[in-house]
Design a protein around this motif. Structure first.
Motif, PDB file in Angstrom:
ATOM      1  N   PHE A  41       0.851  -1.186   0.000  1.00 34.49           N
ATOM      2  CA  PHE A  41       0.000   0.000   0.000  1.00 34.49           C
ATOM      3  C   PHE A  41       0.885   1.234   0.000  1.00 34.49           C
ATOM      4  N   ILE A  42       0.986   1.899  -1.169  1.00 35.78           N
ATOM      5  CA  ILE A  42       1.797   3.113  -1.311  1.00 35.78           C
ATOM      6  C   ILE A  42       1.005   4.083  -2.186  1.00 35.78           C
ATOM      7  N   PRO A  43       0.178   4.909  -1.592  1.00 40.79           N
ATOM      8  CA  PRO A  43      -0.668   5.802  -2.391  1.00 40.79           C
ATOM      9  C   PRO A  43       0.054   7.047  -2.886  1.00 40.79           C
ATOM     10  N   GLY A  44      -0.411   7.562  -4.020  1.00 47.36           N
ATOM     11  CA  GLY A  44      -0.026   8.891  -4.471  1.00 47.36           C
ATOM     12  C   GLY A  44       1.349   9.063  -5.076  1.00 47.36           C
ATOM     13  N   ILE A  45       1.975   8.006  -5.611  1.00 41.73           N
ATOM     14  CA  ILE A  45       3.310   8.181  -6.180  1.00 41.73           C
ATOM     15  C   ILE A  45       3.392   7.808  -7.662  1.00 41.73           C
ATOM     16  N   ILE A  46       2.359   7.157  -8.218  1.00 43.11           N
ATOM     17  CA  ILE A  46       2.447   6.647  -9.579  1.00 43.11           C
ATOM     18  C   ILE A  46       1.675   7.528 -10.564  1.00 43.11           C
ATOM     19  N   THR A  47       2.370   7.923 -11.634  1.00 48.20           N
ATOM     20  CA  THR A  47       1.753   8.555 -12.788  1.00 48.20           C
ATOM     21  C   THR A  47       1.776   7.534 -13.914  1.00 48.20           C
ATOM     22  N   LEU A  48       0.637   7.179 -14.439  1.00 48.08           N
ATOM     23  CA  LEU A  48       0.544   6.112 -15.435  1.00 48.08           C
ATOM     24  C   LEU A  48       0.933   6.658 -16.812  1.00 48.08           C
ATOM     25  N   ASP A  49       2.236   6.547 -17.138  1.00 48.08           N
ATOM     26  CA  ASP A  49       2.739   7.100 -18.391  1.00 48.08           C
ATOM     27  C   ASP A  49       3.785   6.219 -19.064  1.00 48.08           C
ATOM     28  N   TRP A  55       8.999   4.477 -10.005  1.00 46.57           N
ATOM     29  CA  TRP A  55       9.080   3.103  -9.496  1.00 46.57           C
ATOM     30  C   TRP A  55      10.486   2.762  -8.959  1.00 46.57           C
ATOM     31  N   LYS A  56      11.409   3.683  -9.039  1.00 50.93           N
ATOM     32  CA  LYS A  56      12.800   3.357  -8.715  1.00 50.93           C
ATOM     33  C   LYS A  56      13.005   2.919  -7.273  1.00 50.93           C
ATOM     34  N   ASP A  57      12.177   3.415  -6.359  1.00 53.00           N
ATOM     35  CA  ASP A  57      12.325   3.040  -4.951  1.00 53.00           C
ATOM     36  C   ASP A  57      11.411   1.883  -4.547  1.00 53.00           C
ATOM     37  N   ILE A  58      10.727   1.296  -5.519  1.00 46.59           N
ATOM     38  CA  ILE A  58       9.833   0.172  -5.254  1.00 46.59           C
ATOM     39  C   ILE A  58      10.559  -1.138  -5.539  1.00 46.59           C
ATOM     40  N   ASP A  59      10.572  -2.036  -4.569  1.00 47.02           N
ATOM     41  CA  ASP A  59      11.205  -3.335  -4.771  1.00 47.02           C
ATOM     42  C   ASP A  59      10.396  -4.175  -5.756  1.00 47.02           C
ATOM     43  N   GLY A  80      17.932 -10.864 -21.038  1.00 49.06           N
ATOM     44  CA  GLY A  80      17.861 -10.505 -19.625  1.00 49.06           C
ATOM     45  C   GLY A  80      16.606 -11.019 -18.968  1.00 49.06           C
ATOM     46  N   LYS A  81      16.470 -10.722 -17.707  1.00 48.74           N
ATOM     47  CA  LYS A  81      15.311 -11.159 -16.936  1.00 48.74           C
ATOM     48  C   LYS A  81      14.235 -10.067 -16.925  1.00 48.74           C
ATOM     49  N   MET A  82      13.051 -10.465 -16.489  1.00 50.40           N
ATOM     50  CA  MET A  82      11.958  -9.510 -16.325  1.00 50.40           C
ATOM     51  C   MET A  82      11.809  -9.150 -14.851  1.00 50.40           C
ATOM     52  N   THR A  83      11.689  -7.870 -14.579  1.00 47.17           N
ATOM     53  CA  THR A  83      11.393  -7.401 -13.230  1.00 47.17           C
ATOM     54  C   THR A  83       9.929  -6.993 -13.166  1.00 47.17           C
ATOM     55  N   VAL A  84       9.209  -7.549 -12.199  1.00 50.30           N
ATOM     56  CA  VAL A  84       7.784  -7.258 -12.015  1.00 50.30           C
ATOM     57  C   VAL A  84       7.620  -6.502 -10.704  1.00 50.30           C
ATOM     58  N   LYS A  85       7.023  -5.311 -10.787  1.00 46.11           N
ATOM     59  CA  LYS A  85       6.745  -4.512  -9.602  1.00 46.11           C
ATOM     60  C   LYS A  85       5.243  -4.261  -9.503  1.00 46.11           C
ATOM     61  N   ALA A  86       4.760  -4.136  -8.285  1.00 48.91           N
ATOM     62  CA  ALA A  86       3.333  -3.894  -8.083  1.00 48.91           C
ATOM     63  C   ALA A  86       3.119  -3.102  -6.801  1.00 48.91           C
ATOM     64  N   LEU A  87       2.048  -2.339  -6.762  1.00 48.46           N
ATOM     65  CA  LEU A  87       1.619  -1.648  -5.556  1.00 48.46           C
ATOM     66  C   LEU A  87       0.138  -1.296  -5.717  1.00 48.46           C
ATOM     67  N   HIS A  88      -0.480  -0.813  -4.649  1.00 50.54           N
ATOM     68  CA  HIS A  88      -1.866  -0.368  -4.741  1.00 50.54           C
ATOM     69  C   HIS A  88      -2.053   0.841  -3.839  1.00 50.54           C
ATOM     70  N   MET A  96       4.284  -2.632 -12.978  1.00 52.13           N
ATOM     71  CA  MET A  96       5.355  -2.180 -13.859  1.00 52.13           C
ATOM     72  C   MET A  96       6.189  -3.395 -14.267  1.00 52.13           C
ATOM     73  N   LEU A  97       6.332  -3.591 -15.576  1.00 45.22           N
ATOM     74  CA  LEU A  97       7.158  -4.670 -16.117  1.00 45.22           C
ATOM     75  C   LEU A  97       8.379  -4.046 -16.784  1.00 45.22           C
ATOM     76  N   GLU A  98       9.560  -4.529 -16.438  1.00 49.76           N
ATOM     77  CA  GLU A  98      10.804  -4.025 -17.008  1.00 49.76           C
ATOM     78  C   GLU A  98      11.556  -5.176 -17.666  1.00 49.76           C
ATOM     79  N   ILE A  99      11.823  -5.044 -18.984  1.00 50.90           N
ATOM     80  CA  ILE A  99      12.483  -6.114 -19.736  1.00 50.90           C
ATOM     81  C   ILE A  99      13.531  -5.510 -20.662  1.00 50.90           C
ATOM     82  N   ASP A 100      14.773  -5.957 -20.537  1.00 50.16           N
ATOM     83  CA  ASP A 100      15.814  -5.524 -21.461  1.00 50.16           C
ATOM     84  C   ASP A 100      15.528  -6.072 -22.857  1.00 50.16           C
ATOM     85  N   GLY A 101      15.802  -5.253 -23.860  1.00 52.30           N
ATOM     86  CA  GLY A 101      15.604  -5.721 -25.229  1.00 52.30           C
ATOM     87  C   GLY A 101      15.931  -4.640 -26.234  1.00 52.30           C
TER      88      GLY A 101
END
Length: 361
Positions: A41-49, A55-59, A80-88, A96-101
């Motif tokens: 639960f981390i409100p008020g930090i995400i802009t959907l763009d 997301w840099k401080d989100i594990d 590379g690997k995929m990094t999956v981040k989530a919050l609400h 947020m999905l991060e994939i090198d390519g």
């Protein structure tokens, strides 16, 4: 006419998946029981763009990507690997999905561009393998015959999506009561197996005008240099083959208005089951429906925190207790002073001078 276009697209896409969804042998899966995705639960930090700055401080959780139909480590996605981040934030859940390519984009050709999908268990019997696992075929799968095998899928193909722009649910498609997205192909789908996949609101049991696409999302690539915003005329946005990282960002309400068993319903403090898929045009060749990579060969737990912590609870209780104690002390002091005043008035000597009656005449 527009709805016929949506239905025609779905039939083509489904047929493509069905034809190619042939496993080479007996299914085998050795899943890591320790893996999971956590949504705090981390409100008020995400802009959907589509940008990853907020997301840099989100594990996140890091996963190797292996072929969905043959999860062999020897065939992993090698960039590379995929990094999956989530919050609400208590209302919406974000991913947020991060994939090198290396950058690959061919406008209007979804199969020549990277693509991603999120899949969630709805029905209690729904399996990761075979996309729900209902045994019925295309001629017999219905909501009644496949009850309990439902999965919820969000699929984003970026061939017509401008980076940084928002796609998904829109008034036109939602107004027609389906999970389509004619603008950017970020669609809301439900399935019982790979042969029985449909846009929300459409299917063998008939159409339902109450359905809609509840997802929104955007994409980005780290090689982009324009931050003020792209338009369609800027395509392909950066030279093909540039090294970098793809970012795919999505959101959806924790709860939706679905009454057809076509959307997963997230609950705070209650785990969900999910998977993530990734398509990439290897060696510039178009990908096919089942030629995708996944983060695991089984469901991956999604832990959605309730938003309250023991520290917060303890602090709240302690603060309440301290406040009560202070109030009691103040009231005691007031009572003591008031009691002293009453005692003084009752027992203090009163020297009233005697005045003869005649002096008052």
């Amino acid at each position: 006419m527009l709805q016929l276009v949506v239905v025609a697209w779905l039939l083509i896409f489904t047929a493509e998946t069905v034809v190619s969804h042939q496993e080479s042998g007996e299914w085998s899966c050795e899943s890591d029981s320790e893996i999971q995705v956590t949504a705090d639960f981390i409100p008020g930090i995400i802009t959907l763009d589509g940008h990853n700055d907020d997301w840099k401080d989100i594990d996140g959780s890091e996963f190797p990507l292996r072929p969905a139909l043959d999860p062999d480590a020897d065939h992993e996605y090698d960039a590379g690997k995929m990094t999956v981040k989530a919050l609400h934030d208590g209302r919406d859940i974000y991913f947020m999905l991060e994939i090198d390519g290396n950058y690959a984009y061919d406008k209007g050709e979804n199969n020549k561009c990277p693509s991603v999908a999120l899949m969630f268990q709805i029905g209690d019997q729904a399996t990761y393998h075979n996309m729900g696992g209902c045994k019925e075929g295309t001629d017999s799968c219905t909501s009644k015959a496949c009850r309990g095998f439902e999965v919820d899928i969000m699929h984003f193909s970026i061939g017509n999506a401008i980076p940084g722009r928002l796609y998904g649910g829109n008034p036109i498609d939602n107004g027609e009561g389906n999970g389509g997205d004619r603008f950017g192909h970020l669609v809301d789908i439900y399935a019982w197996n790979p042969h029985c996949r449909y846009l929300d609101g459409l299917g063998p049991s008939g159409n339902d005008s109450s359905a809609q696409n509840d997802w929104h999302g955007a994409w980005w690539h780290s090689s982009f240099t324009t931050l003020s915003g792209y338009v369609e005329e800027d395509s392909p946005y950066t030279p093909d083959g540039k090294k970098g990282t793809y970012y795919f960002e999505f959101s959806r309400p924790l709860r939706t208005m679905d009454r057809l068993q076509q959307d997963v319903q997230f609950k705070l403090g209650s785990p969900a089951k999910m998977s993530v898929a990734f398509w990439y045009p290897m060696e510039s060749k178009p990908w096919h429906g089942s030629g995708h990579y996944t983060i695991n060969c089984d469901w991956t737990p999604l832990d959605i925190s309730s938003g309250s912590s023991s520290g917060l609870t303890a602090s709240t209780v302690k603060g309440s207790s301290d406040g009560t104690s202070i109030t009691a002390i103040v009231l005691s002091m007031i009572s003591l002073v008031f009691s002293g005043f009453i005692a003084y008035r009752l027992f203090s000597p009163r020297d009233v001078p005697f005045t003869p009656m005649e002096n008052n005449l």
